[in-house]
Design an enzyme around this catalytic site. Structure first.
Site, PDB file in Angstrom:
ATOM      1  N   HIS A  28     -10.964  -9.943  -4.628  1.00 57.49           N
ATOM      2  CA  HIS A  28     -11.713  -8.694  -4.719  1.00 57.49           C
ATOM      3  C   HIS A  28     -11.067  -7.638  -5.617  1.00 57.49           C
ATOM      4  CE1 HIS A  28      -9.454  -8.450  -0.974  1.00 57.49           C
ATOM      5  NE2 HIS A  28     -10.353  -9.078  -0.311  1.00 57.49           N
ATOM      6  N   HIS A  82      -6.157 -12.794  11.995  1.00 60.94           N
ATOM      7  CA  HIS A  82      -6.827 -11.911  11.032  1.00 60.94           C
ATOM      8  C   HIS A  82      -8.166 -12.543  10.689  1.00 60.94           C
ATOM      9  CE1 HIS A  82      -7.682  -9.398   7.732  1.00 60.94           C
ATOM     10  NE2 HIS A  82      -7.040 -10.027   6.775  1.00 60.94           N
ATOM     11  N   GLU A  84     -10.387 -11.824   8.301  1.00 62.41           N
ATOM     12  CA  GLU A  84     -10.926 -11.885   6.939  1.00 62.41           C
ATOM     13  C   GLU A  84     -11.218 -13.350   6.603  1.00 62.41           C
ATOM     14  OE1 GLU A  84      -8.844  -9.664   3.878  1.00 62.41           O
ATOM     15  OE2 GLU A  84     -10.610  -9.754   2.593  1.00 62.41           O
ATOM     16  N   ASP A  86     -10.851 -15.472   4.316  1.00 61.63           N
ATOM     17  CA  ASP A  86      -9.912 -16.459   3.771  1.00 61.63           C
ATOM     18  C   ASP A  86      -9.096 -17.110   4.892  1.00 61.63           C
ATOM     19  OD1 ASP A  86      -8.943 -13.820   3.913  1.00 61.63           O
ATOM     20  OD2 ASP A  86      -7.342 -14.170   2.478  1.00 61.63           O
ATOM     21  N   HIS A 149      -4.074  -5.407   7.143  1.00 57.85           N
ATOM     22  CA  HIS A 149      -4.802  -4.381   6.446  1.00 57.85           C
ATOM     23  C   HIS A 149      -6.256  -4.261   6.907  1.00 57.85           C
ATOM     24  CE1 HIS A 149      -7.044  -7.005   3.350  1.00 57.85           C
ATOM     25  NE2 HIS A 149      -6.462  -7.846   4.184  1.00 57.85           N
ATOM     26  N   ASP A 168      -1.504 -11.491   6.757  1.00 53.00           N
ATOM     27  CA  ASP A 168      -1.326 -11.178   5.331  1.00 53.00           C
ATOM     28  C   ASP A 168       0.037 -10.543   5.016  1.00 53.00           C
ATOM     29  OD1 ASP A 168      -3.831 -12.081   4.574  1.00 53.00           O
ATOM     30  OD2 ASP A 168      -4.774 -10.119   4.630  1.00 53.00           O
ATOM     31  N   TYR A 196       1.446  -7.967  -4.685  1.00 43.94           N
ATOM     32  CA  TYR A 196       0.623  -8.108  -3.477  1.00 43.94           C
ATOM     33  C   TYR A 196       0.659  -6.821  -2.653  1.00 43.94           C
ATOM     34  CZ  TYR A 196      -1.036 -10.434   0.800  1.00 43.94           C
ATOM     35  OH  TYR A 196      -1.747 -10.805   1.914  1.00 43.94           O
ATOM     36  N   HIS A 229      -0.313 -16.122   3.305  1.00 52.13           N
ATOM     37  CA  HIS A 229      -0.393 -16.473   1.876  1.00 52.13           C
ATOM     38  C   HIS A 229       1.023 -16.667   1.339  1.00 52.13           C
ATOM     39  CE1 HIS A 229      -4.638 -15.305   1.563  1.00 52.13           C
ATOM     40  NE2 HIS A 229      -4.341 -14.159   2.127  1.00 52.13           N
TER      41      HIS A 229
HETATM   42 FE1  FEO Z   1      -6.862  -9.975   4.508  1.00 51.52          FE
HETATM   43 FE2  FEO Z   1      -5.693 -12.922   3.404  1.00 51.52          FE
HETATM   44  O1  FEO Z   1      -6.952 -11.767   4.094  1.00 51.52           O
END
Ligand code: FEO
Length: 399
Positions: A28, A82, A84, A86, A149, A168, A196, A229
């Site tokens: 994004h 989390h 989100e 991903d 986040h 994250d 990041y 990640h």
């Molecule tokens: Fe906030 Fe890796 O997603």
């Protein structure tokens, strides 16, 4: 047939079972030139547990890694740190396939997952901040990390291994075969971790400082940090924690970023002279054309720069579109303690520079100098004024 994907042991009882996304180039708006990984973890406790899942297209890779260690249907517990997509994109399908006895998320996670997928609107148990769950021979404890986040984000701590599953946080977008930070070139770690933080976590820097203070006061120590990640921190996890502590404070270096968009090189000339003025007084300036640098590269430089100087030509009574792009992005990242200035060349009305000045104001940048505008091509004295603007800004930073 040979197994396509295998789990990677992190400790004796914890395995990495994530997926590597070699081709991801945009997250994004943040350019991810080295791709990314979506990390998920398998805990071989009495009650076999999965922490997080992966982005939807990587479900088979993820389940295949789990199956390389244990029949996925033996997983009893799933934790969603989390929501989100991903990390939760395939959660509903995974639950459907493996039928765990319990799925845990933070209270906000339960709400968010239900909003993301109707099939996740039931069957997920909220775990309150500070709650522990027994896996038989091992114990998980949960810590809400709201707005780090997303509102749902939470840490999961595996007590017996002193292993933090940090979602994250402490991660980076880096696709690699290496699963551990100690196997990756330090310069790559430095750059990708900072990029990041600058592009994802900077808006929440104050919350990060509070969270780290909370971790300190709780006396939590980590032997391993396993983010969602990039590589796992198994040796010296303090390396990344100390960097987060520093970045979150937003203490800025004597360094300036001069960003500009130009139509016929006049604003570019101004940028170069401003940069010279800054550097001549001991403030290194990074001069970044919006046509040559991606917005997330500019955000990376703004992680520690004390000054943001933005120039634009005026096009149809507006700043240039690419300058607006970068400013919109930087405004959202909310860098604090920044000194700003606006400049630019124009032909007729010159609103662009004034608009830049207004956005810098909205960003709460200190604006000690008037916007510097030049008609058409800068003259020798205009260029001297540009140099002087750089020198004055440097003097302010040096004071
Ligand atoms: Fe906030 Fe890796 O997603």
């Amino acid at each position: 047939m040979a197994e396509a994907y295998r789990a990677i042991p992190i400790t004796e009882r914890v395995y990495w079972v994530g997926a590597v996304d070699w081709t991801l180039r945009d997250f994004h708006g943040y350019t991810t030139r080295r791709g990314s990984s979506y990390n998920a973890y398998l805990i071989l406790a009495d009650r076999v547990t999965l922490v997080d899942t992966v982005k939807k297209p990587f479900k088979e890779e993820f389940l295949s890694r789990v199956a390389s260690v244990i029949d996925p249907r033996k997983v009893e517990v799933v934790v969603s740190n989390h929501s989100e997509m991903d990390h939760s994109g395939c959660l509903a399908e995974v639950i459907e396939e493996i039928r765990p006895r319990e799925v845990y998320a933070s209270p906000m996670g339960v709400k968010t997952l239900a909003e993301l997928s109707p099939s996740l609107s039931t069957g997920i148990t909220a775990v309150a901040d500070g709650r522990s769950v027994s896996l038989g021979n091992m114990t998980l404890s949960f810590m809400e990390t709201r707005m780090l986040h997303w509102p749902d984000s939470m840490f999961t701590y595996l007590q017996e291994e002193k292993l933090l599953f940090s979602h994250d946080a402490f991660g980076m977008h880096l696709a690699s075969h290496e699963r551990f930070a100690d196997e990756v070139d330090t310069a790559v770690l430095e750059y990708e971790a900072a990029t990041y933080f600058a592009n994802i976590l900077l808006p929440y820097a104050g919350l990060m400082t509070k969270l780290l203070a909370r971790v300190d006061s709780a006396g939590l120590s980590f032997d391993v940090i396993a983010p969602d990640h990039g590589p796992v921190w198994r040796r010296n996890p303090g390396w990344i924690v100390e960097r987060y502590r520093r970045w979150a404070q937003q203490k800025r270096a004597k360094k300036a970023v001069v960003v500009y968009g130009t139509m016929w090189h006049s604003t570019e000339k101004m940028a170069r002279y401003i940069g010279e003025g800054l550097s001549s007084r001991g403030v290194p300036a990074k001069v970044m054309a919006v046509d040559a640098f991606h917005r997330s590269d500019i955000a990376y430089e703004m992680l520690d720069a004390a000054a943001l100087v933005v120039g634009t030509s005026t096009l149809n009574n507006n700043m240039l579109p690419k300058v607006a792009d970068v400013l919109t992005y930087l405004k959202g990242l909310r860098p604090l303690n920044v000194v700003g200035a606006a400049f630019g060349s124009y032909g007729w009305s010159g609103e662009g520079t004034l608009q830049v000045n207004e956005v810098l104001k909205e960003m709460k940048a200190a604006l000690p100098l008037e916007p510097l505008r030049v008609r058409h091509v800068p003259t020798t004295s205009d260029l001297a004024a540009c140099r002087e603007l750089g020198e004055k800004l440097a003097d302010i930073l040096n004071a």
